[in-house]
Design an enzyme around this catalytic site. Structure first.
Site, PDB file in Angstrom:
ATOM      1  N   LYS A  36      10.178   8.457 -10.563  1.00 39.33           N
ATOM      2  CA  LYS A  36       9.597   7.135 -10.837  1.00 39.33           C
ATOM      3  C   LYS A  36       8.676   6.690  -9.698  1.00 39.33           C
ATOM      4  O   LYS A  36       8.751   7.233  -8.587  1.00 39.33           O
ATOM      5  CB  LYS A  36      10.707   6.124 -11.098  1.00 39.33           C
ATOM      6  CG  LYS A  36      11.641   5.916  -9.936  1.00 39.33           C
ATOM      7  CD  LYS A  36      12.930   5.231 -10.386  1.00 39.33           C
ATOM      8  CE  LYS A  36      13.763   4.869  -9.180  1.00 39.33           C
ATOM      9  NZ  LYS A  36      15.104   4.401  -9.564  1.00 39.33           N
ATOM     10  N   TYR A 269      -5.598 -12.370  13.593  1.00 36.61           N
ATOM     11  CA  TYR A 269      -5.447 -13.608  12.818  1.00 36.61           C
ATOM     12  C   TYR A 269      -4.277 -14.441  13.329  1.00 36.61           C
ATOM     13  O   TYR A 269      -3.203 -13.900  13.640  1.00 36.61           O
ATOM     14  CB  TYR A 269      -5.149 -13.268  11.361  1.00 36.61           C
ATOM     15  CG  TYR A 269      -6.346 -12.831  10.549  1.00 36.61           C
ATOM     16  CD1 TYR A 269      -7.454 -13.659  10.390  1.00 36.61           C
ATOM     17  CD2 TYR A 269      -6.336 -11.594   9.917  1.00 36.61           C
ATOM     18  CE1 TYR A 269      -8.534 -13.246   9.621  1.00 36.61           C
ATOM     19  CE2 TYR A 269      -7.420 -11.183   9.142  1.00 36.61           C
ATOM     20  CZ  TYR A 269      -8.513 -12.024   8.994  1.00 36.61           C
ATOM     21  OH  TYR A 269      -9.564 -11.616   8.235  1.00 36.61           O
TER      22      TYR A 269
END
Ligand SMILES: *Cc1c(COP(=O)(O)O)cnc(C)c1O
Length: 385
Positions: A36, A269
């Site tokens: 998966k 930032y």
């Protein structure tokens, strides 16, 4: 020429991990390889075909119909089980591609039966049993009820098995709960023994490593649904891994720029990092849009020329900054390669020196989330001898 940001998948390691796991199983048990989420970021078609062709794997598990179809179209020809929900409108695809569907509940089974119509008897299905996960499946606290429902639908679908999922298989302090789950699963499997269902299974990687004992009859543990351990990572930080299991995935990027940052200046930032001394800082062109978690800001490490360099400032969308002050000193005194900080030199984001297990520990996550999260824009390169 190196790229910007890329993943290297060592296929030999996946094959070797598979063989090591195969040897740990009891005679008569088989691996169902869990593919998966694009084989946990490793590339599902390449990985499944490798396991099919080099290891003889004939059984795969996925999470949805698109993944299942993709594997079939790529030439995977063993059993493919969808572990969870498939829209009822996809019944014809299940039949067309010979996919085995998990039956999530009595209601789901009934609706699927209705849309499949007269072809239902050809539709392969396995009933999920809820022994304590409270996610999908028939409630095992009513074994008679489970038995009746499974028998009813076994007469209508091509019922190939039943399965359950252990909620805390990786945690020794939950062993009593896990053993209770396994016990109630065995009880249901024994009630159905006359059906001789070939695919009865409960183990994920953690249960395979810790709960695969003689106390469980082979008829209740024919398959082990192995995911994370095939990729060489631990189900839990506390897990003891079998010898020889190694991570198959490495994530690399490069040096884009190196600069001096003076004491008192801030990086990135939000100015979340302030230099308390003069530093050398490298910019690496990988960011959270590549799946490099923003929570690694001021916490994670990258490896450059064998040297551990801390991520400083916030991880940006496409770039991150790392403290290479110590590495620069090593280069200056000839103890690290002279070109280690040149533009385009290699930076390891994930490697044997700092694996997804290590990264996960630094940000209180799990390796699964790290490797599944590496985004599509990061190309996968396959290595094999
Ligand atoms: C994902 C999954 C697995 C595999 O789990 P690992 O911990 O990666 O081995 C097994 N069974 C089910 C139902 C799953 O959803």
């Amino acid at each position: 020429m190196l790229g910007r940001s890329w993943v290297e998948i060592d296929l030999d390691r996946i094959a070797e991990n598979y063989r090591i796991c195969e040897k740990l199983l009891r005679p008569g048990q088989t691996i169902m390889a869990v593919m998966k989420a694009d084989a946990y970021g490793h590339g599902d078609t390449v990985t499944a075909k490798l396991l099919q062709e080099r290891c003889g794997c004939r059984s795969f598990a996925v999470s949805n119909i698109e993944e299942a179809e993709g594997l079939r179209k790529a030439g995977v020809d063993g059993q493919i089980l969808i572990l969870g929900y498939t829209p009822l409108s996809c019944a014809s695809e299940l039949l067309e591609y010979d996919i085995t569907q998990a039956l999530l509940s009595e209601e789901y089974a009934q609706l699927l039966l209705e849309v499949a119509g007269e072809k239902a008897s050809k539709l392969k299905a396995q009933f999920a049993i809820d022994t304590g996960m409270k996610r999908i499946g028939l409630d095992s606290s009513d074994p008679e009820g489970c038995e009746a429902v499974i028998r009813k639908f076994a007469a209508r679908f091509d019922m190939t098995g039943i399965f359950t999922h252990i909620a805390a298989a990786d945690n020794a302090s939950e062993d009593e709960f896990s053993l209770g789950q396994i016990k109630s699963f065995i009880e249901i499997s024994e009630r159905l023994s006359d059906l001789e269902l070939p695919c009865v299974h409960y183990m994920n990687s953690a249960a395979g490593l810790r709960h695969n004992t003689q106390a469980v009859p082979l008829s209740a543990s024919a398959f082990a649904r192995l995911g994370i351990v095939l990729y060489g990572l631990k189900p839990d930080a506390s897990s003891l891994m079998p010898g020889g299991i190694k991570p198959a995935l490495a994530w690399r990027s490069v040096i884009a720029m190196v600069k001096a940052v003076r004491a008192g200046e801030s990086i990135g930032y939000g100015r979340s990092f302030s230099a308390d001394r003069d530093m050398t800082v490298a910019t690496v062109p990988t960011g959270y849009a590549d799946g490099y978690r923003r929570s690694l800001s001021n916490k994670g490490f990258v490896i450059i020329a064998g040297c551990r360099c801390r991520v400083v400032g916030r991880v940006c969308m496409d770039q991150l900054m790392a403290d290479v002050t110590e590495l620069q000193k090593l280069i200056d005194c000839g103890k690290a390669p002279a070109g280690a900080l040149d533009i385009g030199s290699e930076v390891s984001l994930l490697s044997d020196e700092y694996s997804a297990d290590d990264m996960a520990e630094d940000i209180s996550s799990i390796s699964y989330e790290i490797i599944c999260g590496i985004s599509k824009r990061v190309p996968r390169k396959y290595l094999q001898k």
